[in-house]
Write an enzyme that holds these catalytic residues in place. Structure first.
Site, PDB file in Angstrom:
ATOM      1  N   HIS A 171      30.242  14.888  39.674  1.00  0.00           N
ATOM      2  CA  HIS A 171      29.755  16.161  39.328  1.00  0.00           C
ATOM      3  C   HIS A 171      30.386  16.868  38.093  1.00  0.00           C
ATOM      4  CE1 HIS A 171      30.082  17.060  43.566  1.00  0.00           C
ATOM      5  NE2 HIS A 171      31.448  17.132  42.919  1.00  0.00           N
TER       6      HIS A 171
ATOM      7  N   ASN B 295      38.656   8.628  41.877  1.00  0.00           N
ATOM      8  CA  ASN B 295      37.671   9.765  42.332  1.00  0.00           C
ATOM      9  C   ASN B 295      38.092  10.771  41.502  1.00  0.00           C
ATOM     10  OD1 ASN B 295      35.676  10.767  44.271  1.00  0.00           O
ATOM     11  ND2 ASN B 295      37.253  12.442  44.248  1.00  0.00           N
TER      12      ASN B 295
ATOM     13  N   GLN C  29       4.353  -5.842  -6.314  1.00  0.00           N
ATOM     14  CA  GLN C  29       3.201  -5.469  -7.081  1.00  0.00           C
ATOM     15  C   GLN C  29       3.160  -3.877  -7.467  1.00  0.00           C
ATOM     16  OE1 GLN C  29      -0.141  -4.750  -4.355  1.00  0.00           O
ATOM     17  NE2 GLN C  29      -1.738  -5.170  -6.072  1.00  0.00           N
TER      18      GLN C  29
ATOM     19  N   THR D 219      -6.219  -5.982  -2.839  1.00  0.00           N
ATOM     20  CA  THR D 219      -5.475  -7.045  -2.227  1.00  0.00           C
ATOM     21  C   THR D 219      -5.785  -8.147  -2.937  1.00  0.00           C
ATOM     22  OG1 THR D 219      -7.709  -7.331  -1.371  1.00  0.00           O
ATOM     23  CG2 THR D 219      -6.243  -5.891  -0.051  1.00  0.00           C
TER      24      THR D 219
ATOM     25  N   TYR E   3      33.443  15.140  32.098  1.00  0.00           N
ATOM     26  CA  TYR E   3      33.566  14.529  30.772  1.00  0.00           C
ATOM     27  C   TYR E   3      34.534  13.310  30.712  1.00  0.00           C
ATOM     28  CZ  TYR E   3      33.408  13.518  26.020  1.00  0.00           C
ATOM     29  OH  TYR E   3      33.820  12.601  24.841  1.00  0.00           O
TER      30      TYR E   3
ATOM     31  N   ASP F  66      -0.053  -4.045   7.982  1.00  0.00           N
ATOM     32  CA  ASP F  66      -0.406  -2.851   8.552  1.00  0.00           C
ATOM     33  C   ASP F  66      -1.301  -3.056   9.957  1.00  0.00           C
ATOM     34  OD1 ASP F  66      -2.584  -3.138   7.596  1.00  0.00           O
ATOM     35  OD2 ASP F  66      -2.978  -1.107   6.901  1.00  0.00           O
TER      36      ASP F  66
ATOM     37  N   ASN G 151     -14.723  -7.708   9.073  1.00  0.00           N
ATOM     38  CA  ASN G 151     -13.450  -8.614   8.421  1.00  0.00           C
ATOM     39  C   ASN G 151     -12.292  -8.015   9.238  1.00  0.00           C
ATOM     40  OD1 ASN G 151     -11.789  -9.920   6.916  1.00  0.00           O
ATOM     41  ND2 ASN G 151     -12.044  -8.928   4.943  1.00  0.00           N
TER      42      ASN G 151
ATOM     43  N   GLY H  90       0.634  -1.297  -0.019  1.00  0.00           N
ATOM     44  CA  GLY H  90      -0.162  -0.103   0.022  1.00  0.00           C
ATOM     45  C   GLY H  90       0.777   1.427  -0.069  1.00  0.00           C
TER      46      GLY H  90
END
Length: 456
Positions: A361, A375, A75, A81, A364, A105, A172, A13
């Site tokens: 705290h 630490n 298709q 269908t 990075y 779906d 259906n 579809g």
């Protein structure tokens, strides 16, 4: 089940109501895609063949779904269908078994429901058996009409129904089990004499001798997706299924209306999930953890007894009895050990962190190997990028860094090294204390130029 069973999934579809460049069946849903969820509904069946009829975005569908045992049939012109099933005829030449046909779906189908349909079809010895349901609002669904003996007489698409026919609430479900030789004889006779000028598969049913219907216990299972609203509704239904299953297995979810969990996630008993928590993909959480509030985990493994709150973790690992957050970010490749603390505004990327290590705290840590009982002082930055390349940092056991330290990669700090606060370390330090900062200079009589008199 016998391997003389084939499946045809209709996924050609256009999906225009999704208003998307992505094929409808590839839209994400509960950790996979719509189409993958439909294929999962076939999981309890031993299939001789499985065909996916594709059209719009065929190459994208092939690229995502390609797997052993699945064949794609294109298709090129979407004419309904019935026309879609006709495209599979050359691939089932000589096949004498049964064929399941289902829409690509309809992702809410349970495997047990599909298996039950096949079993009932065989017990009926029918030419075709369809999945049907009675719902309060049947608008948009094809209506199923039965004869006095309960056999299917006709299925009419909603758009082709009269007002009287629309009052029928038996719909259906779009899932069929056919005896393939019987269906083969009538497929060429399908007509496009309808409002859309298409070949409808349900129009084959009146041409068959013996057609039965099986009622689905949960009408939600036949829910189809045509637009983003229905996609969100399906997502909510699947999420509720997942949460109910987890709660019944011993997981506490404080507010289920504010939590989403993919069904691919594994959670052991005695885990507490707080509100605004979202768990995705291959995430696994051991017992005794507290996750959230305000947390996102994607493809992340969490050890027993760990607490994670107000944080984002992607493709990471956290050991047992650690605390993460609030406001931590673990990026792909982060591997945090046990009994660790990763606190406020700490980001870790592609780094291993040894047991009993703290970054409490404003730090990075990227592209690094960090030992045990380390630490990191507040504001410690592992400087891993020179503007062109990433470099690694190796930090031994027991290292301590003072506040506002910069560790410039490539760099190695040996076991027990202490980095003084405010240092920028650019050379390897095998042991001891490193101080790498400008000497403090104090000028007690200094004045700003604008404050100075002519006499100085």
């Amino acid at each position: 089940m016998s391997a003389r069973l084939a499946a045809i999934v209709l996924a050609a579809g256009k999906g225009t109501r999704m208003r998307s460049t992505l094929p409808k069946v590839l839209h994400p849903l509960a950790g996979s895609t719509i189409l993958e969820r439909v294929l999962a509904a076939l999981g309890e069946l031993a299939l001789a063949e499985c065909f996916i009829v594709v059209g719009q975005g065929a190459e994208l569908v092939r690229g995502r779904i390609a797997r052993p045992g699945v064949q794609f049939v294109e298709q090129t012109e979407q004419r309904g269908t019935g026309h879609a099933v006709q495209q599979v005829i050359p691939h089932l030449e000589g096949f004498e078994g049964e064929v399941l046909v289902l829409n690509g779906d309809a992702p809410l189908l349970r495997p047990s429901t599909v298996a039950h349909l096949v079993e009932k079809h065989r017990s009926f010895a029918a030419d075709a058996t369809i999945l049907a349901a009675r719902i309060a609002d049947p608008g948009g669904y094809g209506r199923v009409f039965l004869d006095a003996d309960g056999r299917v007489r006709q299925v009419i698409e909603d758009r082709d129904c009269t007002e009287e026919q629309r009052r029928n609430d038996l719909i259906n479900g779009g899932v069929y089990c056919f005896r393939w030789p019987a269906l083969m004889t009538v497929l060429p006779a399908l007509s496009a004499d309808n409002d859309q000028g298409e070949l409808y598969l349900p129009d084959a049913l009146p041409m068959l001798t013996h057609v039965r219907a099986v009622a689905v216990e949960d009408p939600q299972e036949i829910f189809g997706i045509n637009d983003r609203l229905q996609l969100s509704q399906a997502s909510r239904i699947l999420n509720e299924r997942t949460l109910v299953g987890l709660m019944l297995s011993g997981v506490t979810i404080v507010d289920p209306l504010r939590v989403t969990i993919d069904e691919t996630v594994e959670i052991e008993p005695d885990v507490v999930i707080e509100p605004e928590t979202h768990l995705r993909g291959a995430t696994r959480i051991a017992g005794g953890c507290r996750i959230g509030p305000g947390t996102l985990l994607e493809d992340t493994v969490v050890g027993a007894g760990t607490e994670i709150l107000y944080s984002v973790l992607r493709r990471s690992r956290v050991g047992a009895h650690s605390t993460i957050g609030p406001y931590s970010h673990l990026r792909p490749g982060a591997d945090v050990g046990s009994h660790c603390r990763v606190g406020n505004y700490v980001e870790i990327k592609n780094a291993t962190i040894g047991d009993h290590t703290n970054a409490a705290h404003l730090s990075y840590v990227g592209d690094a190997s960090v030992g045990e009982r380390v630490n990191f002082g507040a504001g410690t930055i592992v400087v891993n990028y020179d503007g062109k390349h990433k470099h690694r940092t190796e930090i031994g056991d027991g290292v301590r860094t003072g506040a506002n330290s910069c560790l410039v990669a490539p760099l190695k700090l040996g076991d027990g090294v202490t980095v003084a606060a405010g240092s920028t370390v650019t050379e390897d330090v095998p042991c001891g204390l490193v101080i790498a900062r400008s000497r403090q200079v104090v000028k007690p009589d200094w004045k700003a130029p604008y404050e100075r008199t002519e006499d100085g």
